[in-house]
Structures are given as structure tokens and as C-alpha cells.
Design an enzyme around this catalytic site. Structure first.
Site, mmCIF file in Angstrom:
data_model
loop_
_atom_site.group_PDB
_atom_site.id
_atom_site.type_symbol
_atom_site.label_atom_id
_atom_site.label_comp_id
_atom_site.label_asym_id
_atom_site.label_seq_id
_atom_site.Cartn_x
_atom_site.Cartn_y
_atom_site.Cartn_z
ATOM 1 N N LYS A 137 0.859 -1.183 0.000
ATOM 2 C CA LYS A 137 0.000 0.000 0.000
ATOM 3 C C LYS A 137 0.891 1.226 0.000
ATOM 4 O O LYS A 137 1.994 1.211 0.550
ATOM 5 C CB LYS A 137 -0.895 0.035 1.244
ATOM 6 C CG LYS A 137 -2.168 0.844 1.061
ATOM 7 C CD LYS A 137 -3.231 0.059 0.302
ATOM 8 C CE LYS A 137 -4.555 0.779 0.303
ATOM 9 N NZ LYS A 137 -5.634 -0.050 -0.256
ATOM 10 N N VAL A 171 -21.556 6.783 0.992
ATOM 11 C CA VAL A 171 -22.148 6.409 -0.294
ATOM 12 C C VAL A 171 -21.401 7.107 -1.441
ATOM 13 O O VAL A 171 -21.982 7.665 -2.351
ATOM 14 C CB VAL A 171 -23.664 6.727 -0.346
ATOM 15 C CG1 VAL A 171 -24.438 5.718 0.475
ATOM 16 C CG2 VAL A 171 -23.956 8.148 0.132
ATOM 17 N N GLY A 172 -20.080 7.039 -1.353
ATOM 18 C CA GLY A 172 -19.228 7.606 -2.386
ATOM 19 C C GLY A 172 -18.904 6.590 -3.455
ATOM 20 O O GLY A 172 -19.783 5.960 -4.030
ATOM 21 N N LYS A 173 -17.614 6.400 -3.694
ATOM 22 C CA LYS A 173 -17.139 5.525 -4.776
ATOM 23 C C LYS A 173 -17.840 4.163 -4.799
ATOM 24 O O LYS A 173 -18.376 3.736 -5.817
ATOM 25 C CB LYS A 173 -15.637 5.279 -4.618
ATOM 26 C CG LYS A 173 -14.735 6.298 -5.279
ATOM 27 C CD LYS A 173 -13.303 5.791 -5.139
ATOM 28 C CE LYS A 173 -12.314 6.714 -5.824
ATOM 29 N NZ LYS A 173 -10.944 6.199 -5.723
ATOM 30 N N VAL A 174 -17.802 3.464 -3.669
ATOM 31 C CA VAL A 174 -18.339 2.107 -3.603
ATOM 32 C C VAL A 174 -19.786 2.101 -3.119
ATOM 33 O O VAL A 174 -20.637 1.380 -3.653
ATOM 34 C CB VAL A 174 -17.473 1.234 -2.666
ATOM 35 C CG1 VAL A 174 -18.083 -0.154 -2.496
ATOM 36 C CG2 VAL A 174 -16.049 1.127 -3.201
ATOM 37 N N HIS A 182 -22.383 4.009 -3.361
ATOM 38 C CA HIS A 182 -23.538 4.286 -4.217
ATOM 39 C C HIS A 182 -23.845 3.116 -5.147
ATOM 40 O O HIS A 182 -24.997 2.873 -5.498
ATOM 41 C CB HIS A 182 -23.349 5.603 -4.998
ATOM 42 C CG HIS A 182 -22.553 5.514 -6.246
ATOM 43 N ND1 HIS A 182 -21.177 5.552 -6.250
ATOM 44 C CD2 HIS A 182 -22.927 5.400 -7.553
ATOM 45 C CE1 HIS A 182 -20.744 5.477 -7.495
ATOM 46 N NE2 HIS A 182 -21.775 5.375 -8.305
#
Length: 360
Positions: free
Chosen positions: A88, A189-192, A194
Site C-alpha cells: 500500500k 455512499v461515495g465511490k463504492v 452508491h
């Protein structure tokens, strides 16, 4: 800087969370780049994991995050059945103010200097367009746009995998692999998140959401007025009648304050490093809450970016991500057999695969 260095050395060489093979501190003063690349393990193959771009409060916090996240990637990649170890990277700073092509190109040169020991991709604060820039300096960047030979947005399959983990949790707990009629709370509920909303609504679930970004909440509510929104995560975890809680923002969501307040019977979400500290997994189990290990159910994205290295095929990736359902059920079975929490069972399975690879 002495305290930071001492903390890093203690973690690397003397703590149970250590064992990393390599940590690279990267600086390019011309562009303002300050980054950390952490390689936890290459036992199964080149380390694979995303690049997080975040305004850390301190360099020490950034290094600690890179170490924790890279270790998690070793376990995630092992459980996903990938021939990759864990790595990472974190870039220190606010991406809204300091992200430039020059900075990303400098970062790409550092990735390239590792000669393929570390393969990067998107994470919090980095996007497909950013990986396109990084890839101008290194072949070891995935998550690129289709126009540049990449797989595009990995959040699509991340959400799909989390949904499979939820289905497995429902199968294990209620005897039916569906969220139909269940109330599911999603924090983030952003990138993933939503995409996860879409899967759940299609399956017939009742969805409750929250997000620190008002625009993210509004996007969901404008499209799906039947979805309910609450003020914050504290309100979400206390929602009456909640069946599933899905942490889909930053890590540490399951801690000494949140676990006692949970109303949900299942925790299954996309966020990395959801357990704030060792022992939280037992607290969750003691409350009779089923926890689907984060690095198992959110592996759809890394399955996608790993496939990009071999010529991306979405259907092939989706088929692999669908197996998260079976993997999650196997973890629950192992946990019951060994009398341990699911997080500990997942760790045992992953560690066994890495140990077997080292002996070959």
C-alpha cells in the site's frame, strides 16, 4: 522526526503488526510529493495495493496507515486467491489542493524504482485519471482508464463483492441468500457505497444512508427517493430495526464506542481496517453480531485491478468476485468449527496460504 522513526522501527521490528519486507519514504521537493510505500509481503507474488492520497495530521499517522493497510492487503489478496502479496502507498496532503500531474509523475517514478515488487492502483483520494498519469512513468500502475488499456473504475466490482458477502451473511444467519425485506444501513455512499445501494434496492432491501458529503447523499436521494438518510454514523448505527450495517468510508468504524451501540445483526461493508484494535472482533461476536471480515468482502476491486495486468476481461473478473459468496460462507463455517470470531478464522486461512507459499 526522531519520534516518527522510532515508531516506525518499533512497528516493523518489534510489534505483532510488523513483519513488513520493505518501507520506502519518498520525497520530491519540486512537486511537493511526500509519500510512503509499504510492502508487507511478496510471498504469493508482487505486492498489490492502492495509493491513498490523504491530509494526514502527521507523518507518523501516514506511516502507520501505510503499514496497517499494506498488511491488510496481504490478507485480502491471499483470501481472494490472487498470486499477489500485500502493499500500500499513501501520499501525504490534501488532494484537492496539492495534487498535480508533476506530483503524480514523481510518485510514478518511485513506484517504478521498485522494479515490479509493488503494483499500485486507486484508493481514497486517487482516481482512474490519476493512475493514467502515474502509468506514464511506470508499467506497474493498474486501475487505468479503458482508453489507456486499463480496467477503469474498480469500485463497481468492490460493491458487487460486498453485496456477495452480505448475501452469504444472510444465508448463514437467516437461511436465505437475499436481503429482500431487510433494512441495511450504509455509512459512506461515495465511490463504492452508491453502487452498493443499487444492488440492495434491486434485491428488495430497505436502505438507510449517511455520508459526510451532502452531495453524495443528495445524489442517492434524487435518484431513489425511497431511500432514507440520517444525520451521521452515530444515528445510523442506532437505527431501530437495522439488520445489516455496512461501513463504507474510512477505517476504524468498529470501536469501543460504536460496537456497544450497534443495532444491526450483521456487519458487512467496504471500508478497510474496520476493526479499530485487536479484540474488537471478540466484542462483536460476544454481542451476537455476525461480522463479515472487511478484507474478504471488499476484494472485488483488487480482483479487478489484478486482472488488468493480464489483459482485462470484466466477465472473468465478475465471476471471480462472485466467489466471495462462497469464501465468506467458508469463513463462517471455519469460525464455528474452531470456536473463534470470523475475523480470526479469515486470518488463519490467509496465513496458511502465505505460509504454504513461503515453503515452496
Amino acid at each position: 522526526m526522531t519520534d516518527v522513526t522510532d515508531g516506525v522501527l518499533h512497528t516493523l521490528f518489534r510489534s505483532d503488526q510488523g513483519g513488513h519486507e520493505q518501507v520506502v519514504l519518498c520525497q520530491d521537493r519540486a512537486s511537493g510529493l511526500k509519500a510512503v510505500i509499504a510492502i508487507h509481503s511478496t510471498a504469493l507474488g508482487p505486492a498489490l495495493g492502492g495509493t491513498r492520497f490523504y491530509p494526514y495530521a502527521s507523518e507518523e499517522e501516514a506511516v502507520a496507515d501505510a503499514l496497517n493497510l499494506s498488511r491488510g492487503m496481504s490478507y485480502k489478496n491471499a483470501m481472494a486467491g490472487l498470486d499477489h502479496g500485500g502493499g500500500k502507498a499513501v501520499i501525504i496532503g490534501d488532494p484537492e489542493t496539492i495534487k498535480t500531474d508533476e506530483l503524480l509523475l514523481a510518485y510514478g517514478r518511485f513506484v517504478d524504482s521498485l522494479g515490479g515488487r509493488y503494483v499500485t492502483a486507486c484508493d481514497v483520494g486517487t482516481y482512474v485519471a490519476d493512475m493514467d498519469v502515474v502509468a506514464r512513468e511506470t508499467r506497474w500502475a493498474t486501475g487505468r482508464s479503458p482508453e489507456n488499456g486499463g480496467a477503469g473504475d474498480s469500485s463497481v466490482l468492490t460493491a458487487y463483492g460486498v453485496f456477495q458477502g452480505m448475501r452469504a451473511s444472510a444465508q448463514h444467519l437467516w437461511g436465505d441468500p437475499t436481503l429482500h425485506g431487510r433494512k441495511v444501513g450504509i455509512a459512506g455512499v461515495g465511490k463504492v457505497g452508491h453502487h452498493l445501494v443499487e444492488h440492495l434496492l434491486k434485491d428488495g432491501a430497505e436502505v438507510v444512508i449517511t455520508d459526510v458529503r451532502e452531495e453524495s447523499v443528495r445524489r442517492i436521494l434524487d435518484k431513489h427517493p425511497q431511500v432514507m438518510a440520517v444525520a451521521d454514523t452515530d444515528a445510523l448505527i442506532r437505527t431501530a430495526g437495522l439488520d445489516v450495517y455496512a461501513p463504507c468510508a474510512l477505517g476504524g468504524a468498529l470501536n469501543d464506542d460504536s460496537v456497544p451501540a450497534l443495532t444491526a445483526k450483521v456487519v458487512c461493508g467496504a471500508a478497510n481496517n474496520q476493526l479499530a484494535h485487536p479484540g474488537v472482533e471478540k466484542d462483536i461476536a460476544d454481542r451476537g453480531i455476525l461480522y463479515a471480515p472487511d478484507y474478504v468482502v471488499n476484494a472485488g476491486g483488487v480482483i479487478q485491478v489484478a486482472d488488468e495486468l493480464h489483459g482485462f476481461d470484466f466477465d472473468r473478473c465478475k465471476a471471480k468476485a462472485a466467489k466471495i459468496f462462497d469464501t465468506t460462507l467458508a469463513i463462517f463455517a471455519r469460525a464455528k468449527e474452531d470456536g473463534i470470531p470470523p475475523a480470526a478464522a479469515a486470518d488463519r486461512i490467509a496465513e496458511q496460504r502465505m505460509a504454504e507459499a513461503r515453503r515452496r
